[in-house]
Design an enzyme around this catalytic site. Structure first.
Site, PDB file in Angstrom:
ATOM      1  N   LYS A 292      64.546  47.643  62.017  1.00 48.62           N
ATOM      2  CA  LYS A 292      64.521  46.780  60.835  1.00 48.62           C
ATOM      3  C   LYS A 292      63.108  46.794  60.244  1.00 48.62           C
ATOM      4  O   LYS A 292      62.128  46.722  60.984  1.00 48.62           O
ATOM      5  CB  LYS A 292      64.930  45.356  61.254  1.00 48.62           C
ATOM      6  CG  LYS A 292      65.405  44.490  60.124  1.00 48.62           C
ATOM      7  CD  LYS A 292      66.228  43.323  60.653  1.00 48.62           C
ATOM      8  CE  LYS A 292      66.730  42.463  59.512  1.00 48.62           C
ATOM      9  NZ  LYS A 292      67.712  41.473  59.939  1.00 48.62           N
ATOM     10  N   GLU A 378      80.929  31.441  63.692  1.00 52.69           N
ATOM     11  CA  GLU A 378      81.127  30.048  63.291  1.00 52.69           C
ATOM     12  C   GLU A 378      82.394  29.462  63.893  1.00 52.69           C
ATOM     13  O   GLU A 378      82.422  28.290  64.282  1.00 52.69           O
ATOM     14  CB  GLU A 378      81.176  29.945  61.758  1.00 52.69           C
ATOM     15  CG  GLU A 378      79.838  30.174  61.056  1.00 52.69           C
ATOM     16  CD  GLU A 378      79.457  31.640  60.889  1.00 52.69           C
ATOM     17  OE1 GLU A 378      80.283  32.519  61.242  1.00 52.69           O
ATOM     18  OE2 GLU A 378      78.341  31.929  60.413  1.00 52.69           O
ATOM     19  N   ARG A 406      84.505  29.538  57.104  1.00 48.90           N
ATOM     20  CA  ARG A 406      85.135  30.487  58.012  1.00 48.90           C
ATOM     21  C   ARG A 406      85.791  29.795  59.215  1.00 48.90           C
ATOM     22  O   ARG A 406      86.676  30.350  59.854  1.00 48.90           O
ATOM     23  CB  ARG A 406      84.031  31.426  58.500  1.00 48.90           C
ATOM     24  CG  ARG A 406      84.522  32.507  59.333  1.00 48.90           C
ATOM     25  CD  ARG A 406      83.518  33.600  59.389  1.00 48.90           C
ATOM     26  NE  ARG A 406      83.608  34.458  58.243  1.00 48.90           N
ATOM     27  CZ  ARG A 406      83.152  35.703  58.215  1.00 48.90           C
ATOM     28  NH1 ARG A 406      82.572  36.192  59.268  1.00 48.90           N
ATOM     29  NH2 ARG A 406      83.270  36.439  57.149  1.00 48.90           N
TER      30      ARG A 406
HETATM   31  C1  LIG Z   1      79.607  34.478  58.345  1.00 48.80           C
HETATM   32  C2  LIG Z   1      78.129  34.615  58.153  1.00 48.80           C
HETATM   33  N1  LIG Z   1      77.292  33.888  58.918  1.00 48.80           N
HETATM   34  C3  LIG Z   1      75.954  34.000  58.761  1.00 48.80           C
HETATM   35  C4  LIG Z   1      75.427  34.861  57.840  1.00 48.80           C
HETATM   36  C5  LIG Z   1      73.934  34.930  57.600  1.00 48.80           C
HETATM   37  N2  LIG Z   1      73.411  36.276  57.897  1.00 48.80           N
HETATM   38  C6  LIG Z   1      73.149  37.179  56.936  1.00 48.80           C
HETATM   39  S1  LIG Z   1      72.577  38.604  57.539  1.00 48.80           S
HETATM   40  C7  LIG Z   1      72.645  38.037  59.122  1.00 48.80           C
HETATM   41  C8  LIG Z   1      72.189  38.898  60.253  1.00 48.80           C
HETATM   42  C9  LIG Z   1      72.944  40.166  60.276  1.00 48.80           C
HETATM   43  O1  LIG Z   1      72.455  40.935  61.328  1.00 48.80           O
HETATM   44  P1  LIG Z   1      72.873  42.437  61.433  1.00 48.80           P
HETATM   45  O2  LIG Z   1      74.322  42.581  61.175  1.00 48.80           O
HETATM   46  O3  LIG Z   1      72.358  42.955  62.715  1.00 48.80           O
HETATM   47  O4  LIG Z   1      72.135  43.135  60.216  1.00 48.80           O
HETATM   48  P2  LIG Z   1      70.570  43.395  60.027  1.00 48.80           P
HETATM   49  O5  LIG Z   1      70.092  42.340  59.072  1.00 48.80           O
HETATM   50  O6  LIG Z   1      69.880  43.318  61.350  1.00 48.80           O
HETATM   51  O7  LIG Z   1      70.500  44.763  59.451  1.00 48.80           O
HETATM   52  C10 LIG Z   1      73.113  36.724  59.162  1.00 48.80           C
HETATM   53  C11 LIG Z   1      73.260  35.904  60.362  1.00 48.80           C
HETATM   54  C12 LIG Z   1      76.349  35.598  57.059  1.00 48.80           C
HETATM   55  N3  LIG Z   1      75.934  36.446  56.096  1.00 48.80           N
HETATM   56  N4  LIG Z   1      77.666  35.472  57.242  1.00 48.80           N
END
Ligand SMILES: Cc1ncc(C[n+]2csc(CCOP(=O)(O)OP(=O)(O)O)c2C)c(N)n1
Length: 645
Positions: A292, A378, A406
């Protein structure tokens, strides 16, 4: 090709300047793709430096983006980005470079994938973990229609903590449709990832030992060279032979597992994706390791890898953050919860992958044994909280309004029906600005107030939020929720600790005689501004009351306001069907809608409101002080006289 990431000086993007669509990416010679990736990274950094937004995730998938558009025939081949927050490089390559500096701005392009924006965004997102399901749906539709396009879902390791991803894989393993899932494993969510799956992914690539490309190519087709292929005979057997020794979880679920490979190395990505494209052997999971924030030193060095940033100076990485005038609601909630938790060891806190976003980081440090980050899960988080409540603990589930959607069945079935005292701390309630309609907290009052036995509160300011934390803590015979907006409080003097409110009782803010406003939530400041304005301009006196509770309603207060004023205006920052609807139901049942008092409600309009600054969004929603004042004028004789004068 070299695989060393090299970020050229700003403004020098000669190769990228020749790219309008992925068609052009496919025409770039293999030995120039590295240069294209470097220029794409530069452009992404520069664009986000002027708009703010999600940066680290996009930087991590620059090579993957180039490789996918090089190998696959997008948009006929469907490419789905999970969450969509990493799609800025994709937007630059898919005809949106000229608008990339309007990202997340009013009238600009979205910070996520959006169907209405481009044919290269076949599925919109912003909430996580939907890509495999939607991709599988597209694959099944293709099969029915007799098509032969590919479907590629790119999903992060964080998003892989949600149950929906596994529900989709379970189904994919049974359907056996061609589907390519790319697991983009950067060992990060917004915060460091949690859970056994995250540890499992790490074990799969055990300390960075990538498969070499030859092995990996064989994992897909067994066809790395004819002679090798002949030795083994059948491709299927070959794959089994080359797979991870004990067979991965993905294989158990019916996927062909390929990897892990270095997601920044185009020499690895391109042949592996080409093989996956040509394999025609059901669902394939390509495990790609990325970093990242890759290629931008300040992002690589920061603990959150620049997940989300405000505008910044490219040379130094320094972000432009205004000095806050008052503590944020998030902080007020978190500090208040810590104060109560110090006195009450039954209090536990739950977040679904948002320890910092919900402010619970400090709680986690102070009470590590009473803090639970369940991952992006969630639904599980809510039922987990219900389980704790059933054992006599006092769970506070801190979840953004939009993400709690959700877990609605869990709220109904596991919490409300069983009358379990789970406390929902609902952050980012109301319109949230740049993240746009997918992140708006519009519906929670509506979907919670309809549930029997729920206590639903909305904080009008930071002091009220303190009281509501105290009140929720004291409610131990059923579920409760309190909502509060994104951003800063009003700068009020705050008590040392909040007090327990009387359930179902509102408060009078000021008394007048020309009209009454009954407000729920943080539009109170706008109501006061409107009343001040009407007083200064027209000498009108407006009563303002703050309902505090959407459920149970303060019947006495409603009667008093309705009976003593010519007009009653209901104000809330939520969707239709919420607080005002309940008040109107009550007034109808109580015989108050007999024409003596004019009643009108001001809530969010029945549309999804596009991204803009929060104030602009509220203005377009008709919930600004100006619009509230105009409503009062239009509903009162004094107002009409004032307008005529
Ligand atoms: C249902 C839901 N819960 C929380 C989030 C907030 N959120 C956005 S990106 C993220 C992290 C995603 O991590 P990853 O899939 O590993 O992607 P990265 O950012 O590391 O590339 C979170 C928790 C979301 N978008 N959707």
């Amino acid at each position: 090709m070299t695989d060393t990431v090299n970020v050229p000086h700003l403004g020098k993007t000669p190769l990228l300047d020749t790219i309008d669509t992925p068609e052009d990416v496919r025409a770039v010679p293999r030995d120039k793709l590295r240069q294209l990736a470097d220029e794409l990274r530069t452009e992404t950094i520069d664009a986000v430096s002027v708009t703010g937004g999600h940066l680290g995730a996009g930087l991590g998938v620059v090579e993957l983006t180039v490789a996918i558009h090089n190998v696959f025939n997008t948009p006929d081949d469907r490419l789905i980005w999970d969450v969509g927050h990493q799609c800025y490089p994709h937007k630059i390559l898919t005809g949106r470079r000229d608008r990339i500096r309007t990202l997340r701005q009013e009238g600009g392009i979205s910070g996520f994938t959006k169907r209405s924006e481009s044919e290269y965004d076949p599925f919109g997102a912003a909430h996580s973990s939907t890509s495999i399901s939607s991709g599988l749906g597209m694959a099944a539709a293709r099969d029915i229609k007799g098509g032969d396009n590919n479907v590629i879902a790119v999903i992060g390791d964080g998003a892989m903590s949600a149950g929906m991803a596994y529900e989709a894989m379970n189904n994919a393993g049974a359907l056996k449709s061609n589907l390519i899932v790319i697991l983009n494993d950067n060992d990060m969510s917004i915060a460091p990832p949690v859970g056994a799956m995250s540890a499992y992914f790490s074990r799969l690539w055990s300390g960075g030992a990538y498969q070499n490309v030859r092995q990996v190519a064989k994992q897909v087709t067994g066809a790395v060279s004819k002679s090798l292929h002949d030795v083994v005979g059948r491709a299927e057997e070959y794959i089994r032979g080359m797979a991870a020794p004990e067979g991965t979880l993905f294989e158990e679920m019916g996927f062909h597992y390929v990897g892990p490979i270095d997601g920044h190395n185009l020499e690895h990505l391109i042949p592996v994706l080409t093989n996956a494209r040509d394999a025609n052997m059901g669902p394939i999971l390509v495990h790609v390791i990325t970093q990242k924030g890759k290629g931008y030193a300040p992002a690589e060095a920061s603990s959150d890898k620049y997940h989300g940033v405000s505008k910044f100076n490219v040379a130094t990485g320094e972000q432009q953050k205004g000095t806050p005038k008052a503590p944020s609601y998030t902080k007020v909630f978190a500090q208040e919860l810590c104060k109560h938790a110090e006195k009450d060891d039954k209090i536990v806190a739950i977040t679904a992958a948002m320890p910092d976003g919900t402010g619970l980081g400090d709680f986690a440090k102070k009470f590590p044994d009473r803090f639970f980050d369940v991952g992006i899960a969630e639904q599980h988080g809510v039922t987990f909280a219900a389980g704790m409540a059933s054992e006599g603990l006092k769970p506070f589930a801190a979840i953004y309004s939009t993400f709690l959607q959700r877990a609605y069945d869990q709220v109904v079935h596991d919490v409300a029906i069983q009358k379990l005292p789970v406390r929902f701390a609902i952050d980012r309630a109301g319109l949230v600005g740049a993240d746009g309609p997918t992140h708006a907290g519009s519906f929670d009052v509506t979907y919670l107030s309809t549930l029997p036995g729920f206590v639903v509160m909305a904080a009008a300011d930071e002091v009220e939020l303190q009281h509501m934390v105290a009140t929720a803590s004291a409610i131990d015979d059923g579920p409760s929720a309190f909502r509060y907006p994104r951003g800063e409080g009003r700068g009020l003097n705050m008590p040392e600790i909040g007090s327990v409110l009387e359930i179902g009782k509102g408060r009078l803010i000021r008394s007048g005689n020309h009209a009454a406003i009954l407000n729920l939530g943080a539009r109170l400041a706008e109501c006061e501004k409107a009343a001040d304005d009407l007083s200064t301009r027209f000498g009108m006196n407006i009563t303002i009351a703050d309902a505090r509770f959407a459920k149970p309603l303060d019947h006495e207060l409603i009667r008093q306001l309705a009976n003593n004023h010519e007009a009653l205006i209901l104000v809330e920052e939520g969707a239709i069907g919420g607080f005002s609807s309940h008040v109107l139901e009550f007034m109808a049942a109580d015989g108050m809608l007999d024409g003596r008092t004019k009643v009108s409600s001001m809530h969010l309009p029945d549309v999804f409101i596009d991204q803009a600054a929060p104030d602009a969004m509220y203005a377009s929603a008709g919930l600004s002080a100006e619009k509230i004042a105009a409503k009062v004028l239009s509903m009162t004789e004094a107002g009409e006289a004032a307008i005529r004068a």
